[in-house]
Design an enzyme around this catalytic site. Sequence first.
Site, PDB file in Angstrom:
ATOM      1  N   CYS A   1      -8.972  -6.975   1.147  1.00 39.27           N
ATOM      2  CA  CYS A   1      -9.217  -5.638   1.681  1.00 39.27           C
ATOM      3  C   CYS A   1     -10.672  -5.234   1.541  1.00 39.27           C
ATOM      4  CB  CYS A   1      -8.307  -4.631   0.992  1.00 39.27           C
ATOM      5  SG  CYS A   1      -6.622  -5.196   0.971  1.00 39.27           S
TER       6      CYS A   1
ATOM      7  N   THR B   1       0.840  -1.204   0.000  1.00 33.43           N
ATOM      8  CA  THR B   1       0.000   0.000   0.000  1.00 33.43           C
ATOM      9  C   THR B   1       0.872   1.250   0.000  1.00 33.43           C
ATOM     10  OG1 THR B   1      -1.740  -1.176   1.189  1.00 33.43           O
ATOM     11  CG2 THR B   1      -1.793   1.230   1.309  1.00 33.43           C
TER      12      THR B   1
ATOM     13  N   SER C   1       5.510  -6.534  -2.057  1.00 38.77           N
ATOM     14  CA  SER C   1       5.215  -6.653  -0.625  1.00 38.77           C
ATOM     15  C   SER C   1       5.635  -8.027  -0.107  1.00 38.77           C
ATOM     16  CB  SER C   1       3.707  -6.449  -0.414  1.00 38.77           C
ATOM     17  OG  SER C   1       3.380  -6.573   0.946  1.00 38.77           O
TER      18      SER C   1
HETATM   19  C1  LIG Z   1      -2.338  -6.021  -5.880  1.00 35.96           C
HETATM   20  C2  LIG Z   1      -2.147  -5.516  -4.483  1.00 35.96           C
HETATM   21  N1  LIG Z   1      -1.633  -4.301  -4.298  1.00 35.96           N
HETATM   22  C3  LIG Z   1      -1.422  -3.803  -3.071  1.00 35.96           C
HETATM   23  C4  LIG Z   1      -1.732  -4.531  -1.955  1.00 35.96           C
HETATM   24  C5  LIG Z   1      -1.463  -3.963  -0.597  1.00 35.96           C
HETATM   25  O1  LIG Z   1      -0.312  -4.580  -0.050  1.00 35.96           O
HETATM   26  P1  LIG Z   1      -0.028  -4.561   1.512  1.00 35.96           P
HETATM   27  O2  LIG Z   1      -1.017  -5.463   2.144  1.00 35.96           O
HETATM   28  O3  LIG Z   1       1.377  -5.055   1.642  1.00 35.96           O
HETATM   29  O4  LIG Z   1      -0.157  -3.142   1.953  1.00 35.96           O
HETATM   30  C6  LIG Z   1      -2.297  -5.801  -2.087  1.00 35.96           C
HETATM   31  C7  LIG Z   1      -2.731  -6.583  -0.910  1.00 35.96           C
HETATM   32  O5  LIG Z   1      -3.588  -7.421  -0.966  1.00 35.96           O
HETATM   33  C8  LIG Z   1      -2.493  -6.316  -3.397  1.00 35.96           C
HETATM   34  O6  LIG Z   1      -3.013  -7.532  -3.596  1.00 35.96           O
END
Ligand SMILES: Cc1ncc(COP(=O)(O)O)c(C=O)c1O
Length: 379
Positions: A329, A72, A199
């Site tokens: 999310c 994120t 990530s």
């Molecule tokens: C495609 C994508 N982008 C960004 C994120 C966010 O990552 P993080 O959970 O490490 O903040 C996710 C999390 O599910 C994701 O699947």
Amino acid sequence: MQIYLDSSATTAPRFEVIELVNKILVEGWGNPSSLHSWGERAAITLEKARWQVADLINADDGESIIFTSGGTEADNLAIFGVTSNYSEPQHIIISSVEHSAIENSVATLETKGWQVTRLTVNREGRVNPEDLKNSLQPNTVLVSIIYGQSEIGTIQPIETLAKITKNHSQALFHTDAVQVVGHLSVDVSALGVDLLSLSGHKFYSIQGAGALYVKKGVNLQPIQQGGGQEHRLRSGTQALPAIAALGLASSLAQQELESESLRLRELRDYLIELITSECSYLSLTGDKYHRLPHHGSFILNHSSSQITGRKIVRDLSLAGIAISAGSACNSGTSLPSKVLLAMGYSEQESIKGIRISLDRTTTKEDLQWTVMVLRQILS
Ligand SMILES: Cc1ncc(COP(=O)(O)O)c(C=O)c1O
């Protein structure tokens, strides 16, 4: 029996990673910016991790890796880091199936007068490269397209999209590769991207560290102010245990990438075959061929509004099986999935999506058992 099939939400840390985190918490917990030996040891750990991550995505040097708290933050740094270079609102292009970290960042810019084009996708969730070409404008400063979609598993033609962007504009190209890195071979030079988010907890590290790859020469503004760590782009004392864990997970992923991605792809295809042949109410969503190796997603073809993706998730959970409804999310809400809506599914259909994502521990037997329970639930 407990079966975890939600690796796109997060993965269990590897044993080696847990051991390393323990070691750092006990012996290596210094601040990498300190000048004494505790700091020096921490700085060595930090720089090693930087190189390990750079290696995984074939970045030229460790300097192009900016550690963040996760995907994120990496996405936010890409969007706001680029757009803060401009005193007047300009134009950005994204897809209509971005993760909320990109979609919501860009929506914030829209309220400040930025013009945003959201490329439409086909029924499988893929953008049409021609649409990108036709959407580029003289004032387009950034194109950001998700690499592997978390909810429906579709992979976008990033190399082609980056090439079109370079050939027809001055814009920078960013990709959110959070679901891809660690599962598929990624080469930032071959892809031709300027910025890429990843990530650690999506590939067997721990939560709390990710990174933004920033190609040499790309100018970004920091989004938070402070001590100037991470080449002045991400102030704040680095989360050393999580970053070292990300580094180790990167090296281990690299060693196993080819064989593991093949193994997962076979298992994934087995799952898709099993579900579509044995559960007549479920059909595949996303692209069958351009697809994350560890990802299966389906939609329930049943008119009852009582049976939603979330209901299936809850029922499977009672049987000890963990899957997800749409992206992690969004699974706290029962709103229709924006991703499925963008692919042309109706509102009624878009609350009926489920995601089954595999990991390095998943076996054929896990999938057989899961499909058997799923059939019972649906019948
Ligand atoms: C495609 C994508 N982008 C960004 C994120 C966010 O990552 P993080 O959970 O490490 O903040 C996710 C999390 O599910 C994701 O699947």
